[in-house]
Design a protein around this motif. Structure first.
Motif, PDB file in Angstrom:
ATOM      1  N   VAL A 199       0.731  -1.048   0.121  1.00  0.00           N
ATOM      2  CA  VAL A 199       0.072  -0.096   0.190  1.00  0.00           C
ATOM      3  C   VAL A 199       0.854   1.450  -0.076  1.00  0.00           C
ATOM      4  CG1 VAL A 199      -1.716   1.295   1.234  1.00  0.00           C
ATOM      5  CG2 VAL A 199      -1.979  -1.051   1.204  1.00  0.00           C
ATOM      6  N   ALA A 200       0.788   2.115  -1.103  1.00  0.00           N
ATOM      7  CA  ALA A 200       1.459   3.414  -1.200  1.00  0.00           C
ATOM      8  C   ALA A 200       0.694   4.418  -0.149  1.00  0.00           C
ATOM      9  CB  ALA A 200       1.579   3.724  -2.599  1.00  0.00           C
ATOM     10  N   VAL A 201       1.398   4.752   0.871  1.00  0.00           N
ATOM     11  CA  VAL A 201       0.892   6.035   1.647  1.00  0.00           C
ATOM     12  C   VAL A 201       1.119   7.441   1.206  1.00  0.00           C
ATOM     13  CG1 VAL A 201       0.896   4.225   3.559  1.00  0.00           C
ATOM     14  CG2 VAL A 201       2.589   5.828   3.319  1.00  0.00           C
ATOM     15  N   CYS A 202       0.412   8.524   1.734  1.00  0.00           N
ATOM     16  CA  CYS A 202       0.762   9.705   1.589  1.00  0.00           C
ATOM     17  C   CYS A 202       1.396  10.127   2.801  1.00  0.00           C
ATOM     18  CB  CYS A 202      -0.287  10.393   1.000  1.00  0.00           C
ATOM     19  SG  CYS A 202       0.219  12.190   0.380  1.00  0.00           S
ATOM     20  N   VAL A 203       2.587  10.810   2.781  1.00  0.00           N
ATOM     21  CA  VAL A 203       3.116  11.717   3.895  1.00  0.00           C
ATOM     22  C   VAL A 203       3.119  13.209   3.604  1.00  0.00           C
ATOM     23  CG1 VAL A 203       5.355  11.839   5.165  1.00  0.00           C
ATOM     24  CG2 VAL A 203       4.823   9.767   3.909  1.00  0.00           C
ATOM     25  N   THR A 204       2.397  13.764   4.824  1.00  0.00           N
ATOM     26  CA  THR A 204       2.288  15.361   4.743  1.00  0.00           C
ATOM     27  C   THR A 204       3.542  15.996   4.679  1.00  0.00           C
ATOM     28  OG1 THR A 204       0.064  15.014   5.841  1.00  0.00           O
ATOM     29  CG2 THR A 204       1.269  17.164   5.790  1.00  0.00           C
ATOM     30  N   ILE A 205       3.679  16.872   3.851  1.00  0.00           N
ATOM     31  CA  ILE A 205       5.043  17.801   3.948  1.00  0.00           C
ATOM     32  C   ILE A 205       4.662  18.894   4.793  1.00  0.00           C
ATOM     33  CG2 ILE A 205       6.230  19.154   2.251  1.00  0.00           C
ATOM     34  CD1 ILE A 205       5.712  17.297  -0.138  1.00  0.00           C
ATOM     35  N   THR A 206       5.517  19.309   5.550  1.00  0.00           N
ATOM     36  CA  THR A 206       5.165  20.606   6.297  1.00  0.00           C
ATOM     37  C   THR A 206       6.506  21.483   5.878  1.00  0.00           C
ATOM     38  OG1 THR A 206       6.553  19.506   8.271  1.00  0.00           O
ATOM     39  CG2 THR A 206       4.107  19.381   8.183  1.00  0.00           C
ATOM     40  N   ASN A 207       6.086  22.992   6.287  1.00  0.00           N
ATOM     41  CA  ASN A 207       7.235  23.959   6.060  1.00  0.00           C
ATOM     42  C   ASN A 207       7.663  23.796   4.527  1.00  0.00           C
ATOM     43  OD1 ASN A 207       6.847  24.687   8.832  1.00  0.00           O
ATOM     44  ND2 ASN A 207       8.263  23.112   9.478  1.00  0.00           N
ATOM     45  N   ALA A 208       7.104  23.731   3.598  1.00  0.00           N
ATOM     46  CA  ALA A 208       7.480  23.331   2.386  1.00  0.00           C
ATOM     47  C   ALA A 208       7.948  24.712   1.562  1.00  0.00           C
ATOM     48  CB  ALA A 208       6.259  23.128   1.433  1.00  0.00           C
ATOM     49  N   ASP A 209       7.980  25.880   2.369  1.00  0.00           N
ATOM     50  CA  ASP A 209       8.411  27.272   1.917  1.00  0.00           C
ATOM     51  C   ASP A 209       9.862  27.493   2.042  1.00  0.00           C
ATOM     52  OD1 ASP A 209       8.085  27.459   4.527  1.00  0.00           O
ATOM     53  OD2 ASP A 209       7.054  29.589   4.368  1.00  0.00           O
ATOM     54  N   ARG A 210      10.506  26.404   2.655  1.00  0.00           N
ATOM     55  CA  ARG A 210      11.902  26.723   2.738  1.00  0.00           C
ATOM     56  C   ARG A 210      12.672  25.292   2.368  1.00  0.00           C
ATOM     57  NH1 ARG A 210      10.148  27.048   8.871  1.00  0.00           N
ATOM     58  NH2 ARG A 210       8.166  27.951   7.919  1.00  0.00           N
ATOM     59  N   GLY A 211      13.954  25.406   2.626  1.00  0.00           N
ATOM     60  CA  GLY A 211      14.693  23.879   2.389  1.00  0.00           C
ATOM     61  C   GLY A 211      14.526  23.093   3.525  1.00  0.00           C
ATOM     62  N   GLY A 212      14.532  21.725   2.967  1.00  0.00           N
ATOM     63  CA  GLY A 212      14.113  20.649   4.027  1.00  0.00           C
ATOM     64  C   GLY A 212      14.069  19.348   3.250  1.00  0.00           C
ATOM     65  N   SER A 213      13.663  18.504   4.087  1.00  0.00           N
ATOM     66  CA  SER A 213      13.727  16.930   3.528  1.00  0.00           C
ATOM     67  C   SER A 213      12.601  16.232   3.483  1.00  0.00           C
ATOM     68  CB  SER A 213      14.816  16.132   4.370  1.00  0.00           C
ATOM     69  OG  SER A 213      16.201  16.685   4.541  1.00  0.00           O
ATOM     70  N   ILE A 214      12.259  15.295   2.522  1.00  0.00           N
ATOM     71  CA  ILE A 214      11.249  14.232   2.789  1.00  0.00           C
ATOM     72  C   ILE A 214      11.794  12.923   2.873  1.00  0.00           C
ATOM     73  CG2 ILE A 214       9.736  15.546   1.267  1.00  0.00           C
ATOM     74  CD1 ILE A 214      10.352  13.768  -0.896  1.00  0.00           C
ATOM     75  N   PHE A 215      11.346  12.140   3.700  1.00  0.00           N
ATOM     76  CA  PHE A 215      11.912  10.785   4.153  1.00  0.00           C
ATOM     77  C   PHE A 215      10.740   9.744   4.404  1.00  0.00           C
ATOM     78  CE2 PHE A 215      12.753   7.756   7.592  1.00  0.00           C
ATOM     79  CZ  PHE A 215      14.042   7.354   7.180  1.00  0.00           C
ATOM     80  N   TYR A 216      11.193   8.558   4.115  1.00  0.00           N
ATOM     81  CA  TYR A 216      10.369   7.652   4.369  1.00  0.00           C
ATOM     82  C   TYR A 216      10.911   6.130   4.727  1.00  0.00           C
ATOM     83  CZ  TYR A 216       6.024   4.612   4.071  1.00  0.00           C
ATOM     84  OH  TYR A 216       5.040   3.597   4.365  1.00  0.00           O
ATOM     85  N   ASN A 217      10.387   5.483   5.715  1.00  0.00           N
ATOM     86  CA  ASN A 217      11.213   4.224   5.899  1.00  0.00           C
ATOM     87  C   ASN A 217      10.100   3.311   5.162  1.00  0.00           C
ATOM     88  OD1 ASN A 217      11.623   1.516   6.874  1.00  0.00           O
ATOM     89  ND2 ASN A 217      11.299   2.202   9.106  1.00  0.00           N
ATOM     90  N   LEU A 218      10.687   2.520   4.078  1.00  0.00           N
ATOM     91  CA  LEU A 218       9.887   1.647   3.351  1.00  0.00           C
ATOM     92  C   LEU A 218       9.394   0.423   4.133  1.00  0.00           C
ATOM     93  CD1 LEU A 218      12.220   1.950   0.258  1.00  0.00           C
ATOM     94  CD2 LEU A 218       9.825   2.871   0.378  1.00  0.00           C
ATOM     95  N   ARG A 219       9.783   0.080   5.079  1.00  0.00           N
ATOM     96  CA  ARG A 219       9.281  -1.116   5.798  1.00  0.00           C
ATOM     97  C   ARG A 219       8.344  -0.634   6.905  1.00  0.00           C
ATOM     98  NH1 ARG A 219      14.587  -5.114   6.464  1.00  0.00           N
ATOM     99  NH2 ARG A 219      15.476  -4.595   4.249  1.00  0.00           N
ATOM    100  N   GLU A 220       8.059   0.656   7.045  1.00  0.00           N
ATOM    101  CA  GLU A 220       7.105   1.094   8.115  1.00  0.00           C
ATOM    102  C   GLU A 220       5.740   0.346   7.842  1.00  0.00           C
ATOM    103  OE1 GLU A 220       6.606   5.588   9.540  1.00  0.00           O
ATOM    104  OE2 GLU A 220       5.047   4.982   7.814  1.00  0.00           O
ATOM    105  N   LEU A 221       5.514  -0.318   9.183  1.00  0.00           N
ATOM    106  CA  LEU A 221       4.092  -0.912   9.388  1.00  0.00           C
ATOM    107  C   LEU A 221       3.866  -2.103   8.668  1.00  0.00           C
ATOM    108  CD1 LEU A 221       1.400   2.151   9.129  1.00  0.00           C
ATOM    109  CD2 LEU A 221       2.768   1.371  11.344  1.00  0.00           C
ATOM    110  N   ARG A 222       5.072  -2.505   7.792  1.00  0.00           N
ATOM    111  CA  ARG A 222       4.737  -3.672   7.064  1.00  0.00           C
ATOM    112  C   ARG A 222       5.209  -4.937   7.759  1.00  0.00           C
ATOM    113  NH1 ARG A 222       5.300   0.775   3.816  1.00  0.00           N
ATOM    114  NH2 ARG A 222       3.926   0.918   2.065  1.00  0.00           N
ATOM    115  N   ILE A 223       6.047  -4.626   8.804  1.00  0.00           N
ATOM    116  CA  ILE A 223       6.839  -5.857   9.604  1.00  0.00           C
ATOM    117  C   ILE A 223       6.016  -6.096  10.846  1.00  0.00           C
ATOM    118  CG2 ILE A 223       8.753  -6.420  11.072  1.00  0.00           C
ATOM    119  CD1 ILE A 223       9.277  -6.194   8.019  1.00  0.00           C
ATOM    120  N   PRO A 224       5.350  -7.039  11.432  1.00  0.00           N
ATOM    121  CA  PRO A 224       4.745  -7.311  12.687  1.00  0.00           C
ATOM    122  C   PRO A 224       5.268  -6.799  13.701  1.00  0.00           C
ATOM    123  CG  PRO A 224       4.984  -9.299  11.227  1.00  0.00           C
ATOM    124  CD  PRO A 224       5.963  -8.427  10.663  1.00  0.00           C
ATOM    125  N   THR A 225       4.378  -6.441  14.807  1.00  0.00           N
ATOM    126  CA  THR A 225       5.104  -5.921  16.132  1.00  0.00           C
ATOM    127  C   THR A 225       5.977  -7.002  16.386  1.00  0.00           C
ATOM    128  OG1 THR A 225       2.920  -4.955  16.528  1.00  0.00           O
ATOM    129  CG2 THR A 225       4.357  -5.363  18.350  1.00  0.00           C
TER     130      THR A 225
END
Length: 365
Positions: A199-225
């Motif tokens: 499932v491809a999720v959507c991550v909210t971008i904050t403070n887009a009006d300045r330099g910064g990073s977008i990041f995503y852990n591709l294993r997030e929520l996909r590995i059991p507890t």
């Protein structure tokens, strides 16, 4: 000796060295005192390690266009003076995609960077495409944007060397408006689970009006507890779930930038209609199916592939060596390394010429 002849000789010598290493007595990278074990290459920043000229490309690079930028888009962005100039006034190669892949353990404002051309509208998209040259098992993704972060970004991946692409993760200032997807932190959002990892999720971008990073852990929520040894449990999850393993595999990926964000207080200024980033990172491991410890050699991934063990060979250790076809090749697992076995010909043939017989194997094991 010509460069081509030298390269071929080097490849032969490297191959001989690693085949010999697999047959030598004693402990190796994929063995312990009890015998063969599953092993995997170390993780690496793939984009920094791949140095082939065509591995990172874009459909837009600034050349002689006139553009404007804040002198400090990070810390003092609100009060930073604006300078306007042409890209060519710096140097012809100053804003090429090479600026995304060099190793830069320095502050963001001092880094080299890629910059697109000045675009006709703020809605014009620009794509960055990375060809990984071989299969990888991915774990995380990050882009460090230099001036501002786009209004929306799609990260896509390919598993067939760029023939087709599928969405990997979305980023947006307004996920619902840009993609019709609720942001992942919304209680009603569809999220990946161990049962449904693709499932491809959507991550909210904050403070887009300045330099910064977008990041995503591709294993997030996909590995059991997990409990106990988290790394081991995660590896078992990947081994036993074909959909999760497929989700993490890729041969190429691309970043589609959708919508320029204007710096604070400068909305509508067309001289800011461009995208700019100082670093593109994709962390992962060479796909060696558990049959290699050493990662692909930096800068030479296409020549060496995996440094195969367990009497396997191939770009990704995906077949058994000649003469080691007594059992079918299988991916190595924690509970069973599935080392390829020497052919048993009972002195009736040269073992290196044997062929695997699936019917005979099914009958006798």
């Amino acid at each position: 000796m010509s460069p081509i002849s030298y390269s071929l000789l080097l490849l032969v010598l490297v191959s001989v060295r690693y085949v010999a290493g697999q047959t030598a007595a004693g402990l190796g990278p994929c063995r312990n005192a009890t015998g063969p074990i599953k092993c995997s290459p170390f993780s690496l920043n793939i984009i920094q390690e791949i140095r082939a000229p065509a591995s990172l490309v874009t459909n837009s690079t600034c050349s002689d266009e006139f553009y404007c930028a804040r002198t400090d888009p990070f810390i003092n962005f609100a009060n930073s003076p604006v300078i306007c100039q042409t890209c060519a006034s710096t140097s012809p190669e100053a804003f090429s995609v090479a600026g995304l892949s060099d190793v830069q353990d320095i502050p963001l404002i001092e880094r080299t960077r890629w910059q697109s051309g000045v675009l006709p509208t703020r809605e014009t998209s620009v794509t960055l495409t990375a060809t990984l040259l071989r299969p990888f098992v991915l774990s995380s993704f990050q882009v460090d944007y230099y001036h501002t972060i786009p209004q929306a970004v799609i990260v896509e991946k390919s598993v067939d060397f760029g023939q087709t692409f599928t969405p990997y993760v979305y980023f947006a200032v307004d996920c619902l408006g840009a993609f019709g997807i609720l942001p992942r932190n919304d209680p009603d959002a569809i999220r990946p689970t161990p049962e449904n990892p693709q499932v491809a999720v959507c991550v909210t971008i904050t403070n887009a009006d300045r330099g910064g990073s977008i990041f995503y852990n591709l294993r997030e929520l996909r590995i059991p507890t997990l409990t106990g040894d988290v790394a081991v449990q995660a590896e078992i999850s990947i081994e036993t779930d074909p959909e999760l393993a497929d989700w993490l595999n890729a041969t190429d990926f691309r970043v589609i930038n959708l919508g320029v964000t204007y710096p604070n207080g400068l909305v509508g200024n067309s001289s800011f209609n461009y995208y700019s980033a100082s670093s593109l990172s994709m962390v992962g491991q060479c796909q060696c199916f558990g049959h290699a410890r050493l990662f692909c050699e930096a800068g030479n991934i296409t020549a060496t592939g995996c440094m195969c063990e367990h009497f396997t060979t191939g770009l990704d250790c995906g077949i058994c060596l000649p003469g080691y076809l007594d059992v079918p090749w299988r991916p190595s697992l924690l509970r069973n390394p599935f080392e390829c076995q020497m052919c048993e010909c009972n002195n009736h043939a040269d073992f290196t010429t044997c062929l695997f017989n699936a019917t005979r194997y099914a009958e006798t094991g």
